[in-house]
Design an enzyme around this catalytic site. Sequence first.
Site, mmCIF file in Angstrom:
data_model
loop_
_atom_site.group_PDB
_atom_site.id
_atom_site.type_symbol
_atom_site.label_atom_id
_atom_site.label_comp_id
_atom_site.label_asym_id
_atom_site.label_seq_id
_atom_site.Cartn_x
_atom_site.Cartn_y
_atom_site.Cartn_z
ATOM 1 N N GLU A 100 0.829 -1.202 0.000
ATOM 2 C CA GLU A 100 0.000 0.000 0.000
ATOM 3 C C GLU A 100 0.863 1.252 0.000
ATOM 4 O OE1 GLU A 100 -3.016 0.602 2.934
ATOM 5 O OE2 GLU A 100 -3.764 -1.453 2.767
ATOM 6 N N CYS A 113 2.418 8.680 1.893
ATOM 7 C CA CYS A 113 2.648 7.762 3.005
ATOM 8 C C CYS A 113 3.240 6.485 2.411
ATOM 9 C CB CYS A 113 1.347 7.471 3.737
ATOM 10 S SG CYS A 113 1.558 6.426 5.190
ATOM 11 N N CYS A 120 4.343 -6.501 8.136
ATOM 12 C CA CYS A 120 5.132 -5.957 9.240
ATOM 13 C C CYS A 120 5.297 -7.032 10.316
ATOM 14 C CB CYS A 120 4.440 -4.732 9.838
ATOM 15 S SG CYS A 120 5.387 -3.940 11.161
ATOM 16 N N CYS A 124 1.694 -5.046 16.127
ATOM 17 C CA CYS A 124 0.981 -4.140 17.039
ATOM 18 C C CYS A 124 -0.502 -4.480 17.037
ATOM 19 C CB CYS A 124 1.204 -2.685 16.623
ATOM 20 S SG CYS A 124 2.930 -2.166 16.740
ATOM 21 N N CYS A 127 -3.131 -2.592 14.748
ATOM 22 C CA CYS A 127 -2.695 -2.293 13.384
ATOM 23 C C CYS A 127 -3.127 -3.378 12.398
ATOM 24 C CB CYS A 127 -1.179 -2.142 13.361
ATOM 25 S SG CYS A 127 -0.496 -1.869 11.712
ATOM 26 N N CYS A 339 -3.774 1.873 7.859
ATOM 27 C CA CYS A 339 -2.787 1.257 6.994
ATOM 28 C C CYS A 339 -2.904 -0.266 7.041
ATOM 29 C CB CYS A 339 -1.382 1.681 7.418
ATOM 30 S SG CYS A 339 -0.142 1.079 6.276
#
Length: 351
Positions: A100, A113, A120, A124, A127, A339
Amino acid sequence: MTPLTHSQQITQNPLLGKSEVELTEWVQQQGQPAYRGKQLHEWIYQKGARSLSEISVFPKQWRAELEAVEIGRSTLHYRSPAADGTVKFLLRQTDGNIIETVGIPTEKRLTVCVSSQVGCPMACDFCATGKGGFTRNLATHEIVDQVLTVQEDFGQRVSNIVFMGMGEPLLNTDNVIKAVRCINQDIGIGQRLITLSTVGIPGYIRRLAEHHLQATLAVSLHASNQELREQLIPSAKHYPLTALLDECREYVQTTGRRVTFEYILLAGLNDRPEHAIELAKHLRGFQSHVNLIPYNPINEVDYQRPGPHRIQAFVEALKNFHIAVSVRRSRGLEADAACGQLRASQKKADG
């Protein structure tokens, strides 16, 4: 093991991300005069060439010989515009992975961004990207490509870059720093207009400081104490809040640049005035700025966005301690704003 052919070696080493000096060396290795390096640089970074066949100033025969050479541009997989002008892009890489990137326009700026990884590894809890797991780091050209893609789509120059998309930038430090230098020197965006965001990994902020970038460091705290931070960011178990803040102070001393602390406000969890007071006590005497981010809800968890009165109370509590603070205005809320959300929803739709 069968050695790679010359064309395979070229294909695996895209031209995007290289400086004018490096491109000049490359054209000379191909038996071409040095001035073609400047032409190639202009066509890649200013004219947005996606293949060497488009570069009309090059001899036809040479273009035909270099048919296998990859500039290193991605393919647009999906485009999702929002009513406020924000546009989210899903970009397909040559290995099929999708990332993205987001174009965020205002009256005076166009911010991109940028993602630094496919997925990732930080996981988290709030997220959407973290919920999707980690695949790999992005190469330098895959990072730079995102900026050019947004610039071309909007038809205007990008002014600001934030590394706040998919991934933890400091776990891909080498490629991210190369990308920052390319974005600065080849695309022409000032380093002071670039922000690198991290949740904090022991020793990596110190390592970043050694490069003396003029970019802004943004550290994702999201909590005012260690216990709450571990609940939201699993990796925080290996990095006490006090140690993270000590490393940030070292960063300020080494670079002379203040640190921005990002703090996602989650209704009823970390948004009370006592949390603001606790945060302020950590940051007193610190050359810093707090960027409050009202939460963008995702389907995978039940966290909610606090109301405007709760947000303002948090702001006022910080100001009472003379902490510099701002609230990030959310953009593209109707377009899978958090995101990783758009990528996740498209995976389900494609799948």
